[in-house]
Design a protein around this motif. Structure first.
Motif, PDB file in Angstrom:
ATOM      1  N   GLY A  64      78.253 -31.294  50.116  1.00  0.00           N
ATOM      2  CA  GLY A  64      78.578 -29.701  50.499  1.00  0.00           C
ATOM      3  C   GLY A  64      77.377 -28.884  50.450  1.00  0.00           C
ATOM      4  N   TYR A  65      75.705 -29.836  49.975  1.00  0.00           N
ATOM      5  CA  TYR A  65      74.718 -29.726  50.690  1.00  0.00           C
ATOM      6  C   TYR A  65      74.126 -29.616  51.242  1.00  0.00           C
ATOM      7  CZ  TYR A  65      75.227 -27.477  45.418  1.00  0.00           C
ATOM      8  OH  TYR A  65      75.577 -26.917  44.002  1.00  0.00           O
ATOM      9  N   LEU A  66      73.027 -29.285  52.063  1.00  0.00           N
ATOM     10  CA  LEU A  66      72.249 -29.224  53.179  1.00  0.00           C
ATOM     11  C   LEU A  66      70.658 -29.265  52.731  1.00  0.00           C
ATOM     12  CD1 LEU A  66      72.780 -29.293  55.925  1.00  0.00           C
ATOM     13  CD2 LEU A  66      71.898 -27.299  56.675  1.00  0.00           C
ATOM     14  N   ASN A  67      70.348 -30.342  51.797  1.00  0.00           N
ATOM     15  CA  ASN A  67      68.948 -30.952  51.702  1.00  0.00           C
ATOM     16  C   ASN A  67      68.036 -31.007  52.933  1.00  0.00           C
ATOM     17  OD1 ASN A  67      69.989 -31.139  49.005  1.00  0.00           O
ATOM     18  ND2 ASN A  67      70.607 -33.100  49.680  1.00  0.00           N
ATOM     19  N   PHE A  68      67.150 -30.427  52.810  1.00  0.00           N
ATOM     20  CA  PHE A  68      65.564 -30.058  53.897  1.00  0.00           C
ATOM     21  C   PHE A  68      64.860 -30.996  53.107  1.00  0.00           C
ATOM     22  CE2 PHE A  68      68.493 -27.031  54.693  1.00  0.00           C
ATOM     23  CZ  PHE A  68      68.938 -26.967  56.300  1.00  0.00           C
ATOM     24  N   LYS A  69      63.993 -32.030  53.506  1.00  0.00           N
ATOM     25  CA  LYS A  69      62.091 -32.543  52.840  1.00  0.00           C
ATOM     26  C   LYS A  69      61.443 -32.364  53.729  1.00  0.00           C
ATOM     27  CE  LYS A  69      63.926 -36.226  49.961  1.00  0.00           C
ATOM     28  NZ  LYS A  69      63.448 -37.455  50.408  1.00  0.00           N
TER      29      LYS A  69
END
Length: 560
Positions: A76-81
């Protein structure tokens, strides 16, 4: 770069504005998860889908680029690097070019903020109970100026009331001009305490005190000369403390300044049918708003704190046309501020919403509350002198050859006192302890000042080359650069939340990751490009930590 804004622009979610998306984005607690994260739970209600489905859909549609190198859906999270090399280049360039302006902003351009703080009482000692309002208010002044606001720092002096009649009575009975000139605030405190001791036995002294205060109000020459004498002595003494704490004011307009400005306020309240009689007093009824009545005039016609504060607020709005007016006052006065803010609202002034009570916790002694009347106070000057002396002893033991030991001891000692009041959330009560303030171990101001001194030593030892190339960025290097990059948003958050402790916590976090970097990454390496890159990180830390401490009113030192 504003990465939150950049991510929001790339996502382009229907129905939701970019500003909203940007506000939802946060920094994950674990760096391995990513540099930024968008929780999709709030979006679930708007888009009528599960957070997991929304995250996966957005991840599939996202195109990585030279700024954001990856986007991953997880529970449910959108993780960005982000692209670490690009981020490192931009961040180091910003801090090394910005120097003392790094982290500043122009969001406050064209807006004025008035900050009412410290507000010491005339003829009373500057004790440890005044520390919080003084250093919180001063830090907020510095933070808002750093963010581009025009700031008016106001010392709303407590220079009005029956206590001055008490002082005149005490002065005439038990002191003299020479004794006050010599003993200064200590002598004024002595006779003030004596008055209250004697008044228990001779209550008629209170009648004499009221008589002399009435003489002050009526312009009696001798009484006003004594009042001015007490005020001059007080300001001279407290100015020494303000200079030590790096505190300045733009206005010393105290309660007496508004003496001739209260009658128009009372008239306006009457004209607007807001005043009511109650047991001979004049009040504004606030029962409808869940508050006791706001007293405007006593039964004898004399004014109260609320009357003077309403007059002061109206004067400040007319004089400065403030965007906000902050009152840095202990939470014990919560009701007072709610009441007079509401009265101003009922008078029809829409700027009442711009009045903010910045409440902070109370300071007590380990054996109970402080009281000037009984003499049970810890003088701030004594606290500062003790911390400076402690710092001096530590320096003598650990680095006796350091140049200008006095300047260093003063910076370390005073910094410890300021930091003790700003290290926790402002609303927390504080039980004053010499041992705690004098401790130089753990997460303390000396630890931060030592980190800056360590940076100076590294730059002196390894050279200070302006040329550097960003190499592959390892975890320790990136942790430091990432922390440096968060400085501006931390300063803005401190301003938005009226919370200087966000900067103390940030400074400790930056020092922690830097010292880990220092241990794990050899700086004086033979590979010139790596050495220069790491030295640029060292310079960035020195600049950022110095700026952070400066916003708190704390000086750094070259060596420790």
């Amino acid at each position: 770069m504003d990465y939150r804004k950049y991510i929001a622009e790339k996502l382009k979610i229907e129905i939701v504005t970019e500003e909203e998306i940007s506000s939802f984005i946060e920094i994950p607690p674990d760096a391995n998860m990513g540099d930024y994260a968008l929780p999709c739970f709030k979006l679930s209600k708007i888009l009528h889908s599960s957070p997991i489905a929304i995250a996966e859909s957005l991840a599939n549609a996202f195109s990585p680029d030279d700024v954001i190198e990856s986007c991953e859906a997880l529970k449910g999270y959108l993780n960005f690097k982000i692209n670490r090399k690009g981020f490192a280049e931009k961040t180091l360039e910003s801090v090394l070019i910005g120097k003392e302006k790094y982290g500043s902003d122009d969001i406050g351009n064209g807006k004025t903020i008035c900050i009412d703080y410290s507000s010491i009482n005339i003829a009373k000692p500057f004790h440890i109970g005044h520390l919080s309002t003084t250093v919180i208010g001063s830090a907020l002044c510095k933070i808002y100026r750093f963010l581009g606001y025009n700031v008016v720092g106001i010392n709303h002096l407590g220079d009005y009331g029956t206590q001055f009649g008490k002082l005149i009575v005490a002065y005439k009975k038990w002191s003299s001009y020479d004794a006050v000139k010599e003993g200064r605030l200590k002598e004024l405190t002595r006779i003030y305490v004596k008055f209250h001791e004697e008044a228990k036995i001779h209550p008629e002294l209170d009648d004499e005190a009221r008589h002399y205060f009435k003489l002050i109000e009526d312009g009696d020459k001798e009484s006003n000369e004594l009042f001015s004498f007490f005020k001059e002595i007080t300001l001279q003494e407290v100015d020494k403390i303000y200079k030590l704490l790096n505190v300045t004011f733009d206005s010393y307009a105290g309660e007496s300044f508004y003496n001739d400005k209260m009658a128009p306020v009372v008239k306006e309240l009457k004209d607007k049918k807001l005043l009511k009689k109650s047991e001979g007093a004049e009040i504004v009824d606030l029962e409808e708003y869940g508050m006791p009545p706001c007293l405007i005039l006593k039964s004898d016609g004399s004014s109260l704190y609320a009357t003077r504060d309403i007059a002061a607020a109206i004067y400040r709005k007319k004089t400065y046309d403030f965007y906000k007016c902050l009152y840095v006052v202990a939470y014990q006065q919560n009701l007072h501020f709610r009441q007079f803010f509401k009265v101003i609202d009922l008078m029809g002034y829409d700027w009442a919403k711009d009045l903010v009570h910045v409440a902070y916790g109370m300071v007590s002694l380990e054996d109970g509350a402080m009281s000037t009347r009984t003499g049970n106070v810890v003088l701030l000057e004594d606290v500062i002198n003790k911390t400076v002396e402690k710092a001096r002893k530590v320096i003598e033991e650990k680095n006796p050859d350091i140049p200008d030991k006095e300047t260093t001891a003063k910076a370390v000692g005073v910094g410890a006192v300021i930091f003790s009041a700003l290290s926790n959330n402002k609303i927390k009560d504080i039980v004053f302890s010499y041992d705690r303030v004098l401790s130089f171990e753990g997460e303390t101001c000396p630890y931060l000042q030592y980190t800056v001194a360590r940076c100076n030593s590294l730059l002196k030892k390894c050279g200070d080359s302006e040329a550097y190339t960003v190499t592959d960025v390892n975890e320790d290097e990136y942790a430091v650069i990432s922390a440096i990059g968060r400085f501006n948003e931390t300063v803005k958050a401190a301003g938005e939340k009226y919370e200087p402790s966000l900067i103390t916590r940030y400074a400790l976090d930056l020092a922690s990751v830097f010292n880990k970097f220092y241990i794990n990454c050899k700086i004086a390496t033979e590979r010139e490009e790596i050495k220069n890159f790491r030295l640029s990180i060292v310079k960035g830390v020195k600049i950022t930590l110095t700026n952070a401490l400066s916003l708190l009113g704390i000086d750094t030192v070259e060596q420790m």
